[in-house]
Enzyme design. Sequence first.
Site, mmCIF file in Angstrom:
data_model
loop_
_atom_site.group_PDB
_atom_site.id
_atom_site.type_symbol
_atom_site.label_atom_id
_atom_site.label_comp_id
_atom_site.label_asym_id
_atom_site.label_seq_id
_atom_site.Cartn_x
_atom_site.Cartn_y
_atom_site.Cartn_z
ATOM 1 N N GLU A 47 2.953 -1.698 3.698
ATOM 2 C CA GLU A 47 2.424 -3.068 3.612
ATOM 3 C C GLU A 47 3.462 -3.917 2.890
ATOM 4 O OE1 GLU A 47 -1.525 -2.597 1.992
ATOM 5 O OE2 GLU A 47 -2.063 -1.176 3.568
ATOM 6 N N HIS A 101 -2.143 -6.556 -0.412
ATOM 7 C CA HIS A 101 -2.078 -5.615 0.715
ATOM 8 C C HIS A 101 -1.934 -6.378 2.030
ATOM 9 C CE1 HIS A 101 -3.751 -1.833 -1.263
ATOM 10 N NE2 HIS A 101 -3.862 -2.749 -2.211
ATOM 11 N N GLU A 120 -5.885 -9.199 1.032
ATOM 12 C CA GLU A 120 -5.359 -8.772 2.336
ATOM 13 C C GLU A 120 -4.731 -10.001 2.982
ATOM 14 O OE1 GLU A 120 -5.338 -5.736 3.564
ATOM 15 O OE2 GLU A 120 -6.703 -4.709 2.183
ATOM 16 N N HIS A 147 0.306 0.723 -0.887
ATOM 17 C CA HIS A 147 0.516 1.361 0.426
ATOM 18 C C HIS A 147 1.920 0.965 0.899
ATOM 19 C CE1 HIS A 147 -4.081 1.174 0.642
ATOM 20 N NE2 HIS A 147 -3.722 2.429 0.415
HETATM 21 O O1 LIG Z 1 -6.296 -1.853 7.246
HETATM 22 C C1 LIG Z 1 -6.782 -0.901 6.660
HETATM 23 O O2 LIG Z 1 -7.450 -0.021 7.257
HETATM 24 C C2 LIG Z 1 -6.603 -0.742 5.161
HETATM 25 C C3 LIG Z 1 -6.010 -1.928 4.433
HETATM 26 C C4 LIG Z 1 -6.060 -1.616 2.954
HETATM 27 O O3 LIG Z 1 -5.218 -0.926 2.465
HETATM 28 N N1 LIG Z 1 -7.147 -2.053 2.284
HETATM 29 C C5 LIG Z 1 -7.422 -1.642 0.936
HETATM 30 C C6 LIG Z 1 -8.683 -2.312 0.448
HETATM 31 C C7 LIG Z 1 -9.006 -1.944 -0.962
HETATM 32 C C8 LIG Z 1 -10.377 -2.424 -1.438
HETATM 33 O O4 LIG Z 1 -11.391 -2.031 -0.823
HETATM 34 O O5 LIG Z 1 -10.416 -3.165 -2.429
HETATM 35 C C9 LIG Z 1 -7.602 -0.120 0.938
HETATM 36 O O6 LIG Z 1 -8.160 0.406 1.913
HETATM 37 O O7 LIG Z 1 -7.194 0.511 -0.025
HETATM 38 ZN ZN LIG Z 2 -3.332 -1.450 1.639
#
Ligand SMILES: O=C(O)CCC(=O)N[C@@H](CCC(=O)O)C(=O)O
Ligand SMILES: [Zn+2]
Length: 326
Positions: free
Chosen positions: A56, A150, A213, A53
């Site tokens: 980030e 992320h 994260e 992303h």
């Molecule tokens: O803050 C947010 O809404 C999204 C943060 C983010 O990009 N999280 C990843 C997590 C991936 C996973 O579930 O392993 C995503 O949403 O892609």
């Molecule tokens: Zn992300």
Amino acid sequence: MFDLLATTLSGDAVTEPAGQSETLDWQWRGEGILELSPRQPCEAAVVISAGIHGNETAPVELLNQLVSELLSGERLLRVRLLVILGNPPSMRINKRFVEADMNRMFGGRHARYTPNDETRRAQELEQVMALFYRSATAAGTTQRFHYDLHTAIRGSKHVRFGLLPLQTRAKSETMLAWLDAAGLDALVHHRSPGGTFTHFSSEVFQADSCTLELGKALPFGNNDHTQFTAIRRALETLVSGEPLPARQAASPLVHYRVVQDVIRSQEDFELFIPAEALNFTAFSQGFVIAKESGKIYKVEAEEEVVLFPNPNVALGLRAGLMLVKM
Ligand SMILES: O=C(O)CCC(=O)N[C@@H](CCC(=O)O)C(=O)O
Ligand SMILES: [Zn+2]
């Protein structure tokens, strides 16, 4: 020596596709994709990705610093390492994505989209990863890791946490010990397959994979790197084959499992999580999380906490996760 991030953001073609430093061999495998190999045999094949992303940025800066130290010889490399800056066009405009969220496309799901730069990039990353793990195995490595770095859109009650993809085999103790040492506050266990990069690497290559994260998403240059000391140290020990650092966090890791994937499947989807609610805010049984034609999402357990609530996702994608403590 070149700078991985500056070279990638410039968009210029690389003039030297491969080369050597005093301690390692390096090779560009694509835009923002660099493979580093030590000269001596090693056990682990490690993929570290960031910038899947584009907004980030802290993990991208962190990873770039690590690569600089490896290239300069200031830090020794003791694993085969593939470094991926995932989505350079979205990094250039500080946006999560240009056309569509790449972290929903892995495992061949890119084929379900109208082709665009992000579907092509997801496919390229799948291929580069396959080549990397295959050649590392041929060179004698026996362990595979993938950490995808992320930062989150919202602030979080647990500031640093990991998401473990669904997998049928047991979670690796080595990885769990590393995640603990990295000072994470929480670990979230997915219960359904997804199009994330870590789900792909875990499912297809049996890598020990985790999405990390690391804080809140901010533009390049605005990140407070003192917040990333523990994860930086853990990454250093990983790539240099050093003993794990001692966990510095005050409280133990909290484990959660996903109990609901809230999907926006209709145009009239409405999400009732307040805009200011932090990730991991708790809601009580009966609370209406979201509704759309034909479907109401309610808190079913006595208490569930919310993660990544976002009503502005494309149709068919997840608008939030609901979790319970394990
Ligand atoms: O803050 C947010 O809404 C999204 C943060 C983010 O990009 N999280 C990843 C997590 C991936 C996973 O579930 O392993 C995503 O949403 O892609
Ligand atoms: Zn992300």
